[in-house]
Motif scaffolding. Structure first.
Motif, PDB file in Angstrom:
ATOM      1  N   ASN A   1       0.829  -1.197   0.000  1.00 44.18           N
ATOM      2  CA  ASN A   1       0.000   0.000   0.000  1.00 44.18           C
ATOM      3  C   ASN A   1       0.867   1.252   0.000  1.00 44.18           C
ATOM      4  O   ASN A   1       1.677   1.453   0.907  1.00 44.18           O
ATOM      5  N   GLU A   2       0.699   2.055  -1.026  1.00 39.67           N
ATOM      6  CA  GLU A   2       1.338   3.378  -1.105  1.00 39.67           C
ATOM      7  C   GLU A   2       2.827   3.327  -0.766  1.00 39.67           C
ATOM      8  O   GLU A   2       3.354   4.198  -0.068  1.00 39.67           O
ATOM      9  N   VAL A   3       3.488   2.275  -1.253  1.00 40.10           N
ATOM     10  CA  VAL A   3       4.940   2.194  -1.090  1.00 40.10           C
ATOM     11  C   VAL A   3       5.593   3.095  -2.137  1.00 40.10           C
ATOM     12  O   VAL A   3       5.139   3.176  -3.283  1.00 40.10           O
ATOM     13  N   THR A   4       6.644   3.784  -1.753  1.00 40.21           N
ATOM     14  CA  THR A   4       7.351   4.668  -2.692  1.00 40.21           C
ATOM     15  C   THR A   4       8.643   4.047  -3.219  1.00 40.21           C
ATOM     16  O   THR A   4       9.321   4.635  -4.052  1.00 40.21           O
ATOM     17  N   GLU A   5       8.986   2.845  -2.752  1.00 41.78           N
ATOM     18  CA  GLU A   5      10.194   2.178  -3.232  1.00 41.78           C
ATOM     19  C   GLU A   5      10.230   2.008  -4.752  1.00 41.78           C
ATOM     20  O   GLU A   5      11.322   2.077  -5.349  1.00 41.78           O
ATOM     21  N   PRO A   6       9.092   1.772  -5.439  1.00 43.35           N
ATOM     22  CA  PRO A   6       9.165   1.576  -6.892  1.00 43.35           C
ATOM     23  C   PRO A   6       9.614   2.786  -7.703  1.00 43.35           C
ATOM     24  O   PRO A   6       9.690   2.710  -8.926  1.00 43.35           O
ATOM     25  N   MET A   7       9.938   3.899  -7.040  1.00 41.87           N
ATOM     26  CA  MET A   7      10.541   5.018  -7.782  1.00 41.87           C
ATOM     27  C   MET A   7      11.972   4.670  -8.197  1.00 41.87           C
ATOM     28  O   MET A   7      12.558   5.341  -9.053  1.00 41.87           O
ATOM     29  N   GLU A   8      12.544   3.610  -7.589  1.00 40.05           N
ATOM     30  CA  GLU A   8      13.905   3.210  -7.903  1.00 40.05           C
ATOM     31  C   GLU A   8      13.923   1.755  -8.365  1.00 40.05           C
ATOM     32  O   GLU A   8      12.976   0.991  -8.125  1.00 40.05           O
ATOM     33  N   GLU A   9      14.984   1.361  -9.016  1.00 41.68           N
ATOM     34  CA  GLU A   9      15.058   0.029  -9.602  1.00 41.68           C
ATOM     35  C   GLU A   9      14.962  -1.064  -8.547  1.00 41.68           C
ATOM     36  O   GLU A   9      14.326  -2.112  -8.773  1.00 41.68           O
ATOM     37  N   LYS A  10      15.568  -0.852  -7.384  1.00 38.35           N
ATOM     38  CA  LYS A  10      15.474  -1.855  -6.323  1.00 38.35           C
ATOM     39  C   LYS A  10      14.018  -2.096  -5.939  1.00 38.35           C
ATOM     40  O   LYS A  10      13.600  -3.241  -5.696  1.00 38.35           O
ATOM     41  N   GLY A  11      13.242  -1.036  -5.892  1.00 39.82           N
ATOM     42  CA  GLY A  11      11.834  -1.174  -5.555  1.00 39.82           C
ATOM     43  C   GLY A  11      11.058  -1.930  -6.610  1.00 39.82           C
ATOM     44  O   GLY A  11      10.196  -2.761  -6.298  1.00 39.82           O
ATOM     45  N   VAL A  12      11.348  -1.660  -7.874  1.00 36.35           N
ATOM     46  CA  VAL A  12      10.686  -2.378  -8.963  1.00 36.35           C
ATOM     47  C   VAL A  12      11.042  -3.869  -8.893  1.00 36.35           C
ATOM     48  O   VAL A  12      10.177  -4.740  -9.062  1.00 36.35           O
TER      49      VAL A  12
END
Length: 780
Positions: A365-376
């Protein structure tokens, strides 16, 4: 294996020298002190954390010596260490995942002591009220060395026309002579049977499961050797198959629109304590308002809630986490996420697999990690885990495109909750605060449609089977052209936007549903939805003693308000008009209006000593016009816009009636509210019981007139006494209070309160007292 309840005769130590005998489930935080300096802040409703110890002494019979004894905890928050007879048995790392332990160190024929140590002292560890301790049920499983594994039976629907299922049974300790016998049963009748660990059956004249027809079967598995039954287990399941594509979401081949609501895990006056009765009660009430889907915000659902959704008919989006590896609260689960998230995902699938109600998994929920490649890559890893463990269900996530974009340009609004937050908005008058809140919601929604938000969100959204949008309805109409093939669900939307959003869900096949925030009010995130006349109301993060979020189609007691009424009309679940009345006991006052609510109207027309005060009356209905009557006299006739119109009138006790007409002026339907007669009294009403064997009883305790109608303007403190049982909790929906649900004394809110009682023996006698009122008593 035999499942035994392990809830009774525990000892609880509060870490401050206090000790008492308790039964589980138990929410230690609910009993803790609240104060303005609590590190949990407004998010945690100003509850203090603590260090707690639970212990239970029990005898292990000699006959257990040659058996496996497994201890199952459905949930301990935030984490725990478990020991048996002073020897560490194991630990629990995530507060919303269940854990099981084989008890190796039992002393047979003698007493054994089990200890569970819980440390919830580091606050804040959640953005909302979490509760603490052993808040979900505990079980003991006992069986031979050769036994069927926990959650070891899986039933998969292969097709629905014809109805074909696969049954897989996993066990431990078997040899070449071990064999498995499977029986499929419906309504006590065997409809299929066979031998083998992996079997396929065709079910003649099958009753398929969906939310409108929640037909269930039972799969019974016997483990045998040379004709002797070594173990047996039975699981409930439904014959239900899912498919999804750009043309929609399909249950058993039928396009299905999700009329959804988000819920937190707490049970109001019971805190985080989990009872099956509470979960059935909640789902039943949501169904009555037209909901057919629920999102578990933002953690895996308990087993009792899944059972309720199976039995009553409610689709489930089961969500894994509120955070990934970046903290949203200083001491939240982000510290353990990377180490344990795949274990959590596997445990979630094991729990959910046989439940037909579960139609999709959410990985965050509403994680902001996917703004970076590690998050994706984290998202890709989680999706892969769910797909490999369960290829039958789609995976989504609640992505807030605006927050993700802002984080990508260095503005992260998700971190630092609790006492670190500033009391934004303090010093504003209500007009300025309302303007800020309204504009804030519109800006978030509009920004989600921008190119920047689209660019940063597409890598994670394209990994998901179904793209989940939080507060991004501005994108709905264009997504079919902008992202052909993308399937979208509104994972979180403003409840008051439903009249705009639902026609889009009906229009665009790729938009499969809408989940409002929120379906049910909850503890913590204090005042985020409040429309309040309190002087400290003009603040986003409200100060002590604010307790409840004060948002939702149902209040924390489970009573509906205008948000529920409006939704039921939009979804065509209600055929007669819904009448909601804004409080009339604050003349000439304008409430401060928070963002997560669209109305403060309630379905009552009873305010003693308020005759002549201005009244704002909202009427919702599926018609062209509505006419309002007070005591038989017409107040006016108005057109409905988006199934809603608002009348202004002077409050006059008696009958308030609304009549709906079609475009030709023909009568459609009507409904009415009535005032309480003079002479306020305490009225106790026993609610319908869903799970009698659990022994939980809910009692509505209201201030009414002699005619039984709720009186909204006579609130006072009531006290409850129980004989023959235990008072589990008592309270009201007052969002700003220093009262405690644990004391048996609480002030009503607009005339209403609620008690939950656990039966110990029959009969149970409940007595309610209030100053200036005659005692009320009910014998159960």
């Amino acid at each position: 294996m035999k499942q035994l309840s392990f809830q009774e005769n525990w000892t609880f130590e509060d870490g401050k020298g206090g000790s008492k005998r308790i039964s589980l489930p138990h929410d230690a935080m609910l009993e803790a002190a609240r104060n303005a300096e609590a590190p949990s802040g407004s998010g945690g409703a100003f509850f203090m954390g603590g260090r707690y110890e639970y212990s239970k002494t029990f005898t292990a019979p000699e006959e257990w010596k040659d058996q496996d004894v497994i201890l199952e905890f459905e949930g301990i928050y935030p984490s725990a260490r478990i020991s048996l007879n002073g020897i560490e048995t194991g630990s629990c790392s995530y507060g919303y995942t269940g854990y099981s332990f084989l008890l190796h160190d039992l002393v047979y024929g003698a007493e054994n002591t089990l200890r569970v140590t819980v440390d919830d002292s580091r606050q804040p560890d959640s953005r909302w009220y979490s509760g603490a301790g052993i808040y979900r049920p505990v079980w003991l499983w006992i069986g031979g060395r050769t036994h069927i594994l926990q959650d070891g039976i899986r039933v998969t629907t292969l097709s629905t026309d014809p109805a074909r299922i696969a049954v897989d049974a996993a066990y431990t300790g078997g040899d070449g002579k071990t064999e498995t016998e499977v029986e499929i049963v419906r309504c006590g009748e065997t409809v299929a049977e066979g031998m083998g660990d992996h079997q396929k059956f065709e079910i003649d004249h099958a009753a398929l499961w969906d939310a409108e027809h929640p037909d269930l079967y039972e799969c019974r598995v016997l483990l045998k050797r040379d004709g002797e039954v070594l173990d047996e287990q039975a699981v409930s399941f439904g014959i239900r198959k899912l498919s999804w594509n750009k043309d929609g979401f399909f249950v058993n081949g039928k396009r299905t629109l999700l009329r959804g609501g988000c819920i937190h895990h707490d049970n109001g006056i019971l805190g985080a304590e989990t009872y099956r009765e509470s979960e059935f009660r909640r789902i039943s009430r949501m169904r009555s308002a037209g909901f057919n889907a629920v999102r578990s915000a933002h953690n895996p659902m308990c087993r009792g809630l899944l059972e309720a959704c199976d039995v009553l008919g409610m689709y489930v989006m089961d969500e894994g986490w509120d955070m990934w590896y970046k903290h949203k609260s200083r001491y939240d689960y982000a510290s353990g996420f990377e180490e344990h998230c795949l274990e959590d995902a596997e445990a979630m699938v094991r729990k959910d697999f046989n439940h037909p109600c579960v139609i999709m998994y959410s990985i965050g929920n509403e994680v902001t990690e996917p703004m970076e490649e590690k998050g994706v890559e984290t998202g890709r890893k989680l999706v892969g885990s769910f797909h490999s463990n369960d290829p039958t269900r789609p995976v989504t996530a609640g992505i807030n495109l605006t927050l993700l974009y802002m984080a990508s340009i260095g503005i992260d609004l998700t971190g630092g909750s609790g006492s670190e937050n500033k009391e934004n908005g303090n010093g504003m008058d209500s007009t300025a605060f309302n303007k800020m809140m309204s504009e804030g919601g519109e800006r978030m929604n509009a920004a989600a449609a921008g190119d920047g938000a689209d660019k940063v969100s597409s890598p994670i959204l394209d990994i998901l089977d179904i793209a989940g949008y939080n507060y991004a309805s501005s994108r709905y109409a264009a997504e079919g052209e902008k992202h052909p093939g993308r399937i979208v669900v509104g994972t979180e939307t403003y409840c008051y936007k439903l009249a705009d959003n639902w026609p889009l869900v009906e229009k665009y096949p790729y938009l499969i549903g809408d989940f409002m925030w929120t379906a049910w009010d909850y503890l913590g995130e204090a005042g985020i939805g409040a429309w309040t006349f309190e002087k400290d109301g003009a603040a986003f993060h409200k100060g002590y003693p604010w307790l409840l979020a004060d948002t939702g189609a149902f209040d924390i007691l489970g009573n509906d308000n205008a948000e529920a009424g409006y939704a039921s009309v939009i979804w065509k679940a209600r055929k007669i008009p819904y009448i909601g009345v804004a409080p009339v006991n604050h003349p000439e006052e304008e409430p401060a209006k928070a963002m997560w609510r669209g109305s403060n109207a309630l379905p009552y027309w009873s305010y003693a000593h308020c005759e002549g005060n201005p009244a704002q009356i909202e009427v919702f209905g599926a018609g062209a016009e509505a006419e309002l009557f007070i005591n038989g006299k017409s107040v006016g006739r108005q057109q409905l816009d988006k199934m809603k119109t608002v009348f202004s009138a002077a409050y006059t006790p008696g009958e308030l009636k609304a009549v709906l007409y079609d475009a030709d002026g023909a009568y459609i339907s009507e409904s009415a509210l009535r005032s309480a007669d003079p002479g306020t009294k305490i009225t106790i009403r026993r609610e319908k019981q869903f799970v009698p064997e659990e022994g939980i009883l809910y009692l509505d305790i209201d201030l009414t007139g002699q005619n039984g109608e709720i009186e909204c303007n006579a609130d006072r403190t009531l006290s409850v006494n129980v004989e023959g049982g235990r008072l589990l909790g008592f309270g009201s929906a007052d969002p700003r209070t220093e009262d405690s649900f644990c004391t048996g004394s609480y002030t009503t809110w607009y005339g209403r309160s609620l008690a939950a009682v656990k039966k110990d023996k029959a009969p149970v006698t409940v007595t309610v007292r209030g100053e200036g009122l005659k005692d009320a008593k009910i014998i159960l």
